[in-house]
Write a protein that holds these residues in place. Structure first.
Motif, PDB file in Angstrom:
ATOM      1  N   LYS A  60      -3.615  11.665   1.948  1.00 36.75           N
ATOM      2  CA  LYS A  60      -4.382  10.515   1.051  1.00 36.75           C
ATOM      3  C   LYS A  60      -4.415   8.957   1.831  1.00 36.75           C
ATOM      4  O   LYS A  60      -5.658   8.549   1.572  1.00 36.75           O
TER       5      LYS A  60
ATOM      6  N   VAL B 151       0.850  -1.386  -0.013  1.00 36.04           N
ATOM      7  CA  VAL B 151      -0.158   0.492  -0.100  1.00 36.04           C
ATOM      8  C   VAL B 151       1.499   1.013   0.014  1.00 36.04           C
ATOM      9  O   VAL B 151       0.383   2.138  -0.744  1.00 36.04           O
TER      10      VAL B 151
ATOM     11  N   GLY C 128       1.561   1.667  -3.682  1.00 30.98           N
ATOM     12  CA  GLY C 128       0.250   2.166  -3.941  1.00 30.98           C
ATOM     13  C   GLY C 128      -0.845   1.456  -4.841  1.00 30.98           C
ATOM     14  O   GLY C 128      -1.777   1.315  -5.364  1.00 30.98           O
ATOM     15  N   ASP C 129      -1.059   0.458  -3.854  1.00 30.06           N
ATOM     16  CA  ASP C 129      -1.160  -1.022  -4.540  1.00 30.06           C
ATOM     17  C   ASP C 129      -3.373  -0.497  -3.647  1.00 30.06           C
ATOM     18  O   ASP C 129      -3.618  -0.333  -2.801  1.00 30.06           O
ATOM     19  N   GLU C 130      -4.391  -0.638  -4.798  1.00 33.61           N
ATOM     20  CA  GLU C 130      -4.866  -0.182  -4.408  1.00 33.61           C
ATOM     21  C   GLU C 130      -5.835  -0.747  -3.889  1.00 33.61           C
ATOM     22  O   GLU C 130      -6.891  -1.002  -3.108  1.00 33.61           O
TER      23      GLU C 130
ATOM     24  N   LYS D 249      -9.585  -1.604   3.873  1.00 34.45           N
ATOM     25  CA  LYS D 249     -10.076  -1.252   4.571  1.00 34.45           C
ATOM     26  C   LYS D 249     -11.455  -1.534   5.308  1.00 34.45           C
ATOM     27  O   LYS D 249     -12.389  -1.890   6.251  1.00 34.45           O
TER      28      LYS D 249
ATOM     29  N   ASP E 261      -7.853   7.221   2.145  1.00 38.48           N
ATOM     30  CA  ASP E 261      -8.143   6.231   2.161  1.00 38.48           C
ATOM     31  C   ASP E 261      -8.456   4.581   3.013  1.00 38.48           C
ATOM     32  O   ASP E 261      -9.290   4.025   3.346  1.00 38.48           O
TER      33      ASP E 261
ATOM     34  N   ALA F 195      -5.553  -1.903  -0.143  1.00 40.09           N
ATOM     35  CA  ALA F 195      -5.376  -0.687   0.701  1.00 40.09           C
ATOM     36  C   ALA F 195      -7.702  -0.733   0.418  1.00 40.09           C
ATOM     37  O   ALA F 195      -8.150  -0.707   2.377  1.00 40.09           O
ATOM     38  N   GLU F 196      -7.745  -1.969  -0.662  1.00 37.21           N
ATOM     39  CA  GLU F 196      -9.017  -2.013  -0.572  1.00 37.21           C
ATOM     40  C   GLU F 196      -9.256  -2.749   0.948  1.00 37.21           C
ATOM     41  O   GLU F 196     -10.105  -3.233   1.154  1.00 37.21           O
TER      42      GLU F 196
END
Length: 814
Positions: free
Chosen positions: A788, A546, A550-552, A559, A792, A555-556
């Motif tokens: 950010k 993450v 920047g691994d979305e 979350k 996120d 991160a999701e």
């Protein structure tokens, strides 16, 4: 051949004798006053064929040029065979207009047949085969014939045959001359052909295939059955498929984790594994990883996982395609409780029913629901929204269930005691303070199940010293206030609180993530050990992808995991009546002597960075950086005999005077207590009354000064950022001045919230004093860029800029 349609004017061709065909130009057509071209005649010039003579109308060129409503297009020099003109161009002309061909039969007599392409496909074991044929009426020719250089029959369309053969060779790279077959024996090539190549062949000709070939296919998903039941705070998870055995599912998952693009199923089909092609496999793999289920456990069938995975598992099952999920009633009940917190039956204690705001009631019910389900959680409400009151309500509602422990910063121990006396005087509260002997007596009394105590309050520092004495203690609740104090899992404070035994654990913090994602991991390691895995796994699987990559998706995933256990409300969402907060940056510029000192320090740090090992000399470098920031505040902080003044210090006093003239009260924050001392000198010389709190101020004295400030006419409160950033209610002020920017943006916000909180009646104005073109201005820019990540994960604004590396430091220097 002339096209006519109403008032259509159209240049065409005429049939003549049997001489070689030759023409020079073909023109666009016009009918009903409209012109249409469209690439019909892009390649007509000097076409030849043994047949009838076709020439353009002698006056066609001049006629069309003289007609203003008709587009004339001169064509490039190129060669076109007559068959191609009739088979390719004429059909397009027919789409545009009506064509009259009086001698069509005569033309057809000289016109060779059009090439019709046929592909024949077959499969055998691990190979697929293809043969291509060009059919001219009844005459058949293999596409492979164009591979050699021998002359071909004059009626054959060589270009069409080569295009058809090239399309086949793109997917069948090998040729068996004896059997006249193109073939492919590589699985990746076969899979690619089934994905893309087959459609391409259909655009060129007719495709015929055997049943063996037709049995091959490409699948993009797998049907799954997921059964979930719950018993004894454990989830029983079973994943099966009607089409695949558990062993084949295991092989599929292994292939996916090896990053293979496809998997060859036992029935010969290909299952695509790339995430963009097959979300089902990707999500199944992610689900097992998150549940910490090994592939070995997976293939055994039933898997047992902690109940705190229930919410994440339910969300995953909802998002997965082609999944049939069977949830038992216990599981459904647990999920329903989370979704309908506001409809729960947890009643607020009678004495507090008129005290709690609606969102605080929801927070209390959320805490009760987590406790009922056996989970911990983070109450992460914005500063000033009453996290303390929600915890007090929880403890009051369960009075008599056992002794609970509150661990808080030392400066807030007595503040908690006062809040209990105010809102729940019926609770027996004891502070674990004083000498070591006094503290031990209190702890031993609790260990002996002393029912004269409902709540113990201690500080992180004292807990570290007394942790051995708590060895036999069993608490109903363990609550950490300002839980960011344990963000570093290696500190003695973090290790100590994790040794406390409690039935349910809660953490209170407005900043679950201050510097890095490991902050969040450490808090959850206290709440529910193992929830975010061990730290090495968390760092490898989530934090590094993450933060660095920047691994979305990761991160999701994070979350989804933490959201059910974090309750965060912002002021603007729940306090519609809270006055507005206005923020403004006020810039000042350095005078010449201050500028010289600043530039010299910047040069010194640059030289130090060039020579030193950043990791080994980190503390030395950061100390020099602190000195640079002190020069921005006032060079007198660094140079004893400095007498040239400070533009920012002068501006600060002017701002205080202006605020006082408007009848305002001011909170003035600085991270440097030595700066507060210089400002004290200015206030005294101006005859301005003030209070001051630093880390050295006794806890009881802090409370007295806070109460006095909120009730008297003293206009200024000087506060060191760390000492006054938490736990103080200073709604008597409506102006906040941040004299210098701190790395931790969240800490600044917490300080501001001493005034901008429940009970404030006035608009709060916040001023940040920044020295132009210095490190201070770049710290503000860095703060903005660092928000950010936390947004996120938590949907909040709480991450600091203190964890800087060498490159960021160079950027700060400008």
């Amino acid at each position: 051949m002339i096209g006519t349609n109403g008032n259509l004017t159209n240049a065409g061709v005429l049939l003549a004798d049997e001489s070689p065909i030759r023409w020079s130009r073909v023109f666009c057509t016009r009918w009903n006053g409209k012109t249409k071209s469209g690439g019909i005649v892009d390649a007509l010039n000097h076409a030849e064929y043994a047949g009838s003579l076709i020439s353009l109308l002698n006056d066609a060129e001049s006629f069309i040029k003289n007609n203003s409503k008709t587009i004339w297009k001169k064509l490039p020099d190129s060669r076109l065979e007559l068959p191609e003109f009739y088979h390719k161009v004429v059909p397009q002309l027919r789409e545009m207009t009506e064509l009259s061909e009086p001698d069509d039969e005569e033309i057809q007599r000289y016109l060779p047949p059009e090439a019709k392409i046929f592909y024949y496909l077959d499969a055998e074991e691990d190979q697929v085969f293809g043969r291509g044929v060009a059919l001219y009426n009844t005459r058949r020719h293999s596409l492979s014939e164009s591979l050699n250089n021998r002359p071909l029959e004059p009626y054959r369309d060589l270009d069409a045959e080569i295009r058809a053969r090239d399309a086949m060779e793109a997917y069948f790279p090998y040729y068996d001359e004896e059997r006249d077959l193109f073939y492919n024996d590589r699985e990746d090539g076969i899979c690619q052909f089934l994905q893309d190549g087959l459609d391409r062949l259909f655009t060129i000709g007719e495709v015929r295939s055997t049943e063996r070939f037709q049995s091959l296919g490409v699948k993009r998903t797998i049907p799954l059955n997921i059964g979930v039941s719950m018993e004894n705070n454990l989830l029983d998870l079973k994943v099966t498929s009607d089409e695949y055995s558990e062993e084949e599912l295991l092989d599929i998952l292994q292939a996916y984790r090896e990053k293979k693009k496809f998997f060859r199923l036992k029935n010969g089909n290909f299952l695509l594994l790339a995430e963009q092609e097959n979300n089902a496999v990707a999500e199944l793999s992610m689900m097992l990883d998150t549940m910490q289920v090994s592939l070995k456990d997976f293939v055994r069938g039933k898997m047992q996982i902690p109940a705190y995975r229930a919410l994440y598992l339910d969300r995953m099952m909802q998002s997965m395609e082609n999944v049939y999920a069977d949830r038992d009633r216990h599981f459904r009940s647990l999920v329903r409780d989370f979704r309908t917190v506001e409809e729960s039956d947890y009643e607020v204690p009678e004495a507090l029913r008129g005290v709690l705001r609606p969102y605080q009631t929801v927070g209390y019910q959320w805490l009760r629901m987590l406790d009922h389900c056996g989970f911990g959680g983070i109450l992460a409400d914005d500063m000033g929204l009453g996290k303390t009151l929600q915890i007090i309500t929880l403890l009051a509602s369960l009075q008599g269930d056992g002794v609970s422990m509150i661990v808080t910063p030392a400066s807030l121990v007595y503040n908690w005691r006062e809040e209990f006396r105010r809102f729940a005087p019926e609770l027996k509260v004891c502070t674990v303070t004083g000498t070591a002997g006094t503290r031990r007596d209190v702890i031993e009394a609790v260990n002996k199940e002393n029912r004269d105590v409902d709540v113990l309050i201690t500080s992180y520092d004292l807990l570290k010293r007394d942790i051995d004495a708590y060895e036999d203690a069993e608490f109903r609740f363990v609550v950490l206030d300002e839980a960011q104090y344990i963000k570093n899992a290696r500190t003695s404070a973090a290790r100590s609180v994790k040794l406390l035994r409690g039935q349910t654990r809660f953490a209170l913090t407005g900043t679950p993530i201050e510097n890095r994602l490991s902050d969040l991991w450490s808090i959850f390691d206290f709440l529910m050990p193992g929830f975010l895995f061990d730290y090495e796994t968390f760092r490898r699987e989530i934090e590094t992808p993450v933060v660095r990559g920047g691994d979305e998706a990761k991160a999701e995933q994070l979350k989804r995991m933490v959201t059910p256990f974090v309750l965060r409300r912002l002021k603007q969402d729940v306090l519609k009546e809270l006055p507005e907060k206005l923020e403004e940056i006020q810039y000042t510029s350095m005078e010449s002597r201050q500028q010289q000192l600043y530039d010299a320090q910047v040069l010194h740090i640059r030289n130090l960075l060039a020579e030193a090992d950043y990791q080994k000399d980190r503390f030395r470098i950061l100390a020099e950086l602190t000195r640079l920031r002190q020069i921005c505040c006032d060079p007198a902080l660094c140079f004893e005999n400095y007498r040239k003044g400070s533009a920012k210090r002068q501006r600060c006093i002017e701002l205080i005077r202006s605020a006082m003239e408007g009848g305002h009260k001011i909170l003035l924050f600085s991270q440097f207590t030595s700066m507060l001392e210089l400002l004290e000198e200015d206030l005294r010389s101006e005859g301005i009354a003030y209070y001051k709190i630093t880390g050295a101020t006794a806890k009881e004295k802090r409370i007295r000064m806070v109460n006095a400030f909120n009730g008297d006419d003293t206009p200024v409160f000087l506060i060191s950022l760390k000492a006054g950033g938490t736990g103080l209610n200073l709604v008597g002020a409506d102006i906040v001045i941040h004299y210098d920017p701190w790395w931790n943006f969240a800490a600044q916000n917490q300080a501001t919230d001493r005034a901008h909180r429940i009970g404030q009646k006035n608009i709060v104005s916040v001023y940040k004093l920044i020295l132009k073109d210095t490190i201070e201005e770049r710290i503000i820019e860095m703060q903005d860029s660092k928000q950010k990540l936390s947004e996120d994960i938590l949907g909040a604004e709480d991450i600091s800029s203190s964890a800087i590396d060498r490159d960021e430091l160079l950027q700060l220097l400008g």
